[in-house]
Motif scaffolding. Structure first.
Motif, short mmCIF file in Angstrom:
data_model
loop_
_atom_site.label_atom_id
_atom_site.label_comp_id
_atom_site.label_asym_id
_atom_site.label_seq_id
_atom_site.Cartn_x
_atom_site.Cartn_y
_atom_site.Cartn_z
N ARG A 1 44.26 30.25 39.01
CA ARG A 1 43.55 30.52 37.81
C ARG A 1 42.13 31.27 38.53
NH1 ARG A 1 42.08 24.75 36.91
NH2 ARG A 1 42.34 24.33 39.55
N PHE A 2 41.87 31.78 38.02
CA PHE A 2 40.34 33.02 38.29
C PHE A 2 39.30 33.07 36.78
CE2 PHE A 2 42.48 36.18 36.79
CZ PHE A 2 41.60 37.84 36.70
N THR A 3 37.81 32.72 37.40
CA THR A 3 37.27 33.08 36.32
C THR A 3 36.89 34.77 37.06
OG1 THR A 3 35.51 32.08 37.46
CG2 THR A 3 36.81 31.20 35.51
N CYS A 4 35.64 35.52 35.82
CA CYS A 4 35.63 36.66 36.54
C CYS A 4 33.81 37.10 35.31
CB CYS A 4 36.20 37.73 35.45
SG CYS A 4 36.10 40.03 36.33
N LEU B 1 45.77 34.03 36.74
CA LEU B 1 45.37 33.63 35.54
C LEU B 1 44.30 33.72 34.97
CD1 LEU B 1 47.13 32.92 33.30
CD2 LEU B 1 46.68 30.20 33.50
N LEU B 2 44.02 34.51 34.55
CA LEU B 2 42.59 34.94 33.82
C LEU B 2 41.88 33.19 32.78
CD1 LEU B 2 40.28 36.08 34.19
CD2 LEU B 2 40.48 37.20 31.90
N VAL B 3 41.27 32.35 33.51
CA VAL B 3 41.09 31.85 32.72
C VAL B 3 39.70 31.46 31.90
CG1 VAL B 3 42.32 29.87 33.74
CG2 VAL B 3 40.10 30.04 34.37
N GLY B 4 38.65 32.83 32.71
CA GLY B 4 37.47 32.58 32.21
C GLY B 4 37.38 33.73 32.37
#
Length: 345
Positions: A6-9, A39-42
């Protein structure tokens, strides 16, 4: 089954948007080759944020940005007005990508977001130079204390693994001198001036029309972008605590056709060269227009190129060059760091 990451950008400009595009196209190959699925979570930009614990559609986020909309317009997940820091602290994740615009005044919003992610024991991958230039020692110490990775190979010369070569591949040898062409805009301008006889103003205008120079080109043409990258190399590769105040900086505004002609007559070219030079027990750092032999590794490069030369005690002289016509190689370098951080490489 591939491990979910899970990653944010933060930051969805050219680098962040192209990163998502690469992930969309390379998703299955990454799962196959590295057993990872991102998986883009934010995500956050100037419009606000979008958050989804089950994952945002990266193609949809990319397309919103291509349509000149903010990520807060993401239906069902958009959070208009939410700050990047608010998104980071409220979104459980394994990794943060900081692709925010470089801010050398206070490093924000990247600096606060990076601190928060590291404190939450998240890996951090950076394309944003500001926090590293302003707080390198603090951030690297925090990452070490938290047992997570802080990776930033895309901050120096885009896709060229400048930092990786110096930190990893020269392990055990001493670096005695570093030379680099770290800014593509100034290299483009000087090469067009030299090879086509353009004035500085003409070459700058063409660079702006080609999209490789900003409307305000100050950071590039006055040498500060290259100086930022030299500071990162000094701190990471040379392990010498260094700030911008330690670097003598001259830009290219005063380079004339007469200068270039005199250099040609002597078999030389003029490049904006970043240099770290060992002097006794310390180092001297500079960025300035420099006359180079045409057969010098940095004298041979083309107008779209950037490069680095490491002079070492036992490994000899190592040079590397990249042809980079846009931001995509930097985005690919961010992905490289994401994969390596997750694999512990």
């Amino acid at each position: 089954m591939a491990r979910e990451v899970r990653f944010t950008c933060i930051g969805l400009g050219n680098i962040g948007r192209n990163l998502l595009d690469i992930l969309v196209h390379r998703e299955e190959a990454i799962a196959r080759d590295y057993d990872l699925r991102f998986l883009l979570v934010g995500a956050a930009d100037s419009s606000g944020a979008a958050i989804s614990p089950t994952g945002l559609d990266m193609a949809r986020v990319r397309d919103l940005k291509l349509a000149r909309q903010g990520v807060a317009a993401y239906e069902g997940a958009g959070r208009p007005g939410m700050s990047a820091l608010g998104m980071v602290v409220s979104t459980p994740a394994d990794l943060l990508v900081d692709a925010a615009p470089t801010n050398l005044r206070d490093g924000e919003p990247g600096l606060s977001c990076v601190r928060a992610a590291l404190r939450a024991r998240q890996h951090v991958v950076m394309a944003d130079k500001g926090p590293l230039v302003l707080a390198f020692g603090e951030l690297t110490a925090l990452a070490k204390a938290q047992g997570v990775r802080l990776a930033f190979s895309g901050t120096v010369a885009g896709g060229l693994p400048t930092v990786n070569i110096g930190m990893r591949d020269l392990a055990g040898s001493g670096v005695e001198r570093v030379e680099g062409i770290f800014n593509g805009t100034t290299n483009y301008i000087l090469t067009r001036m030299d090879e086509e006889g353009l004035t500085y103003e003409e070459a700058l205008r063409d660079a702006q029309e080609a999209g490789i120079a900003e409307a305000d080109p100050t950071l590039d043409v006055d040498g500060w972008d290259a100086a930022n990258k030299l500071v990162i190399v000094a701190n990471s590769v040379l392990r010498r605590p260094t700030t911008l105040q330690d670097v003598h900086v001259e830009g290219i505004r005063n380079v004339t056709q007469a200068d270039l002609r005199r250099a040609r007559e002597q078999g030389k070219v003029i490049r904006l060269l970043a240099v770290a030079e060992k002097r006794g027990e310390d180092w001297a750092f500079s960025v300035r227009p420099t006359w180079l032999d045409r057969n010098h590794p940095m004298g041979r490069i083309g107008m779209w190129d950037m490069g680095v030369v490491y002079y070492t005690d036992y490994m000899g002289t190592i040079s590397a060059v990249i042809e980079e016509k846009g931001p995509v190689p930097t985005s690919a370098a961010v992905l490289r760091d994401m994969i390596n951080a997750c694999l512990g490489v």
